[in-house]
Write a protein that holds these residues in place. Structure first.
Motif, PDB file in Angstrom:
ATOM      1  N   THR A   2      -5.995 -11.786  10.644  1.00 37.03           N
ATOM      2  CA  THR A   2      -6.891 -12.943  10.680  1.00 37.03           C
ATOM      3  C   THR A   2      -7.442 -13.255   9.295  1.00 37.03           C
ATOM      4  N   ASN A   3      -7.818 -12.227   8.538  1.00 37.67           N
ATOM      5  CA  ASN A   3      -8.323 -12.460   7.185  1.00 37.67           C
ATOM      6  C   ASN A   3      -7.275 -13.137   6.314  1.00 37.67           C
ATOM      7  N   ALA A   4      -6.035 -12.715   6.414  1.00 39.51           N
ATOM      8  CA  ALA A   4      -4.965 -13.319   5.615  1.00 39.51           C
ATOM      9  C   ALA A   4      -4.802 -14.793   5.968  1.00 39.51           C
ATOM     10  N   VAL A   5      -4.832 -15.105   7.247  1.00 40.71           N
ATOM     11  CA  VAL A   5      -4.692 -16.498   7.680  1.00 40.71           C
ATOM     12  C   VAL A   5      -5.900 -17.321   7.219  1.00 40.71           C
ATOM     13  N   THR A   6      -7.082 -16.786   7.388  1.00 43.42           N
ATOM     14  CA  THR A   6      -8.317 -17.518   7.099  1.00 43.42           C
ATOM     15  C   THR A   6      -8.603 -17.677   5.611  1.00 43.42           C
ATOM     16  N   HIS A   7      -8.332 -16.636   4.816  1.00 43.64           N
ATOM     17  CA  HIS A   7      -8.819 -16.621   3.437  1.00 43.64           C
ATOM     18  C   HIS A   7      -7.778 -16.800   2.340  1.00 43.64           C
ATOM     19  N   THR A   8      -6.496 -16.712   2.635  1.00 45.20           N
ATOM     20  CA  THR A   8      -5.522 -16.748   1.541  1.00 45.20           C
ATOM     21  C   THR A   8      -4.849 -18.090   1.337  1.00 45.20           C
ATOM     22  N   GLY A   9      -4.726 -18.899   2.375  1.00 48.09           N
ATOM     23  CA  GLY A   9      -3.983 -20.140   2.248  1.00 48.09           C
ATOM     24  C   GLY A   9      -2.491 -19.891   2.084  1.00 48.09           C
ATOM     25  N   SER A  10      -2.065 -18.680   2.346  1.00 48.84           N
ATOM     26  CA  SER A  10      -0.664 -18.301   2.192  1.00 48.84           C
ATOM     27  C   SER A  10       0.186 -18.960   3.279  1.00 48.84           C
ATOM     28  N   PRO A  11       1.310 -19.593   2.910  1.00 47.20           N
ATOM     29  CA  PRO A  11       2.156 -20.220   3.917  1.00 47.20           C
ATOM     30  C   PRO A  11       2.921 -19.216   4.775  1.00 47.20           C
ATOM     31  N   THR A  12       3.074 -17.998   4.263  1.00 51.72           N
ATOM     32  CA  THR A  12       3.806 -16.968   4.997  1.00 51.72           C
ATOM     33  C   THR A  12       3.012 -15.667   4.978  1.00 51.72           C
ATOM     34  N   ILE A  13       2.830 -15.093   6.144  1.00 48.59           N
ATOM     35  CA  ILE A  13       2.146 -13.814   6.274  1.00 48.59           C
ATOM     36  C   ILE A  13       3.034 -12.898   7.107  1.00 48.59           C
ATOM     37  N   ASP A  14       3.261 -11.693   6.611  1.00 45.67           N
ATOM     38  CA  ASP A  14       4.106 -10.730   7.310  1.00 45.67           C
ATOM     39  C   ASP A  14       3.261  -9.558   7.792  1.00 45.67           C
ATOM     40  N   LEU A  15       3.652  -9.002   8.921  1.00 43.84           N
ATOM     41  CA  LEU A  15       3.000  -7.826   9.493  1.00 43.84           C
ATOM     42  C   LEU A  15       4.050  -6.738   9.634  1.00 43.84           C
ATOM     43  N   GLU A  16       3.720  -5.554   9.173  1.00 50.46           N
ATOM     44  CA  GLU A  16       4.634  -4.412   9.282  1.00 50.46           C
ATOM     45  C   GLU A  16       3.883  -3.253   9.925  1.00 50.46           C
ATOM     46  N   THR A  17       4.498  -2.618  10.892  1.00 51.15           N
ATOM     47  CA  THR A  17       3.926  -1.407  11.470  1.00 51.15           C
ATOM     48  C   THR A  17       4.926  -0.279  11.281  1.00 51.15           C
ATOM     49  N   VAL A  18       4.413   0.878  10.926  1.00 44.05           N
ATOM     50  CA  VAL A  18       5.264   2.036  10.678  1.00 44.05           C
ATOM     51  C   VAL A  18       4.700   3.206  11.473  1.00 44.05           C
ATOM     52  N   VAL A  19       5.549   3.842  12.259  1.00 43.09           N
ATOM     53  CA  VAL A  19       5.141   5.043  12.982  1.00 43.09           C
ATOM     54  C   VAL A  19       5.359   6.227  12.049  1.00 43.09           C
ATOM     55  N   LEU A  20       4.297   6.938  11.762  1.00 45.79           N
ATOM     56  CA  LEU A  20       4.343   8.117  10.904  1.00 45.79           C
ATOM     57  C   LEU A  20       4.422   9.372  11.759  1.00 45.79           C
ATOM     58  N   HIS A  21       4.724  10.492  11.152  1.00 51.15           N
ATOM     59  CA  HIS A  21       4.801  11.725  11.936  1.00 51.15           C
ATOM     60  C   HIS A  21       3.454  12.115  12.533  1.00 51.15           C
ATOM     61  N   ASP A  22       2.358  11.632  11.928  1.00 52.82           N
ATOM     62  CA  ASP A  22       1.040  11.998  12.432  1.00 52.82           C
ATOM     63  C   ASP A  22       0.151  10.793  12.746  1.00 52.82           C
ATOM     64  N   GLY A  23       0.748   9.616  12.879  1.00 56.71           N
ATOM     65  CA  GLY A  23      -0.070   8.442  13.177  1.00 56.71           C
ATOM     66  C   GLY A  23       0.692   7.139  12.987  1.00 56.71           C
ATOM     67  N   VAL A  24      -0.024   6.119  12.552  1.00 54.06           N
ATOM     68  CA  VAL A  24       0.573   4.798  12.372  1.00 54.06           C
ATOM     69  C   VAL A  24      -0.007   4.155  11.111  1.00 54.06           C
ATOM     70  N   ARG A  25       0.820   3.337  10.445  1.00 54.20           N
ATOM     71  CA  ARG A  25       0.394   2.551   9.279  1.00 54.20           C
ATOM     72  C   ARG A  25       0.672   1.093   9.598  1.00 54.20           C
ATOM     73  N   VAL A  26      -0.308   0.228   9.345  1.00 57.09           N
ATOM     74  CA  VAL A  26      -0.167  -1.208   9.542  1.00 57.09           C
ATOM     75  C   VAL A  26      -0.388  -1.879   8.187  1.00 57.09           C
ATOM     76  N   VAL A  27       0.532  -2.793   7.828  1.00 59.05           N
ATOM     77  CA  VAL A  27       0.451  -3.491   6.545  1.00 59.05           C
ATOM     78  C   VAL A  27       0.555  -4.991   6.796  1.00 59.05           C
ATOM     79  N   VAL A  28      -0.337  -5.764   6.166  1.00 59.60           N
ATOM     80  CA  VAL A  28      -0.288  -7.225   6.223  1.00 59.60           C
ATOM     81  C   VAL A  28       0.004  -7.718   4.812  1.00 59.60           C
ATOM     82  N   TYR A  29       1.089  -8.490   4.666  1.00 59.44           N
ATOM     83  CA  TYR A  29       1.485  -9.054   3.373  1.00 59.44           C
ATOM     84  C   TYR A  29       1.171 -10.541   3.363  1.00 59.44           C
TER      85      TYR A  29
END
Length: 100
Positions: A2-29
């Motif tokens: 939501t922050n990326a959509v609201t505050h960046t004006g970026s025409p393209t936003i990507d979401l990546e989720t990665v399952v780690l051996h001990d949890g999860v990582r979420v990345v918004v580009y």
């Protein structure tokens, strides 16, 4: 996201989720300017907005911002990790800011 959509004006936003051996990582580009310090997390009690990063900070085991590392190669990423054994201790963590 939501922050990326609201505050960046970026025409393209990507979401990546990665399952780690001990949890999860979420990345918004987004395509906004390279990684820069995030705004201070000072939200008034009556404010209707501005708590997203505060929640990330409180619940994530680690989080930060850095230069985008995706195929378009410009912009930045904001990420967080939640680990099975760490899970939301309620301690507010300062974000990790990676050099561009």
């Amino acid at each position: 996201m939501t922050n990326a959509v609201t505050h960046t004006g970026s025409p393209t936003i990507d979401l990546e989720t990665v399952v780690l051996h001990d949890g999860v990582r979420v990345v918004v580009y987004d395509d906004h300017a390279a990684a820069e310090p995030l705004a201070a997390l000072d939200v008034s009690r009556d404010s209707e907005h501005g708590r997203g990063l505060l929640l990330v900070q409180a619940l994530a085991d680690d989080w930060g911002v850095g230069p985008a590392a995706h195929p378009r190669g410009k912009g930045k990423n904001v990420w967080f990790e939640i680990r099975r054994d760490g899970g939301g201790t309620g301690i507010y963590r300062t974000p990790t800011i990676l050099d561009t």
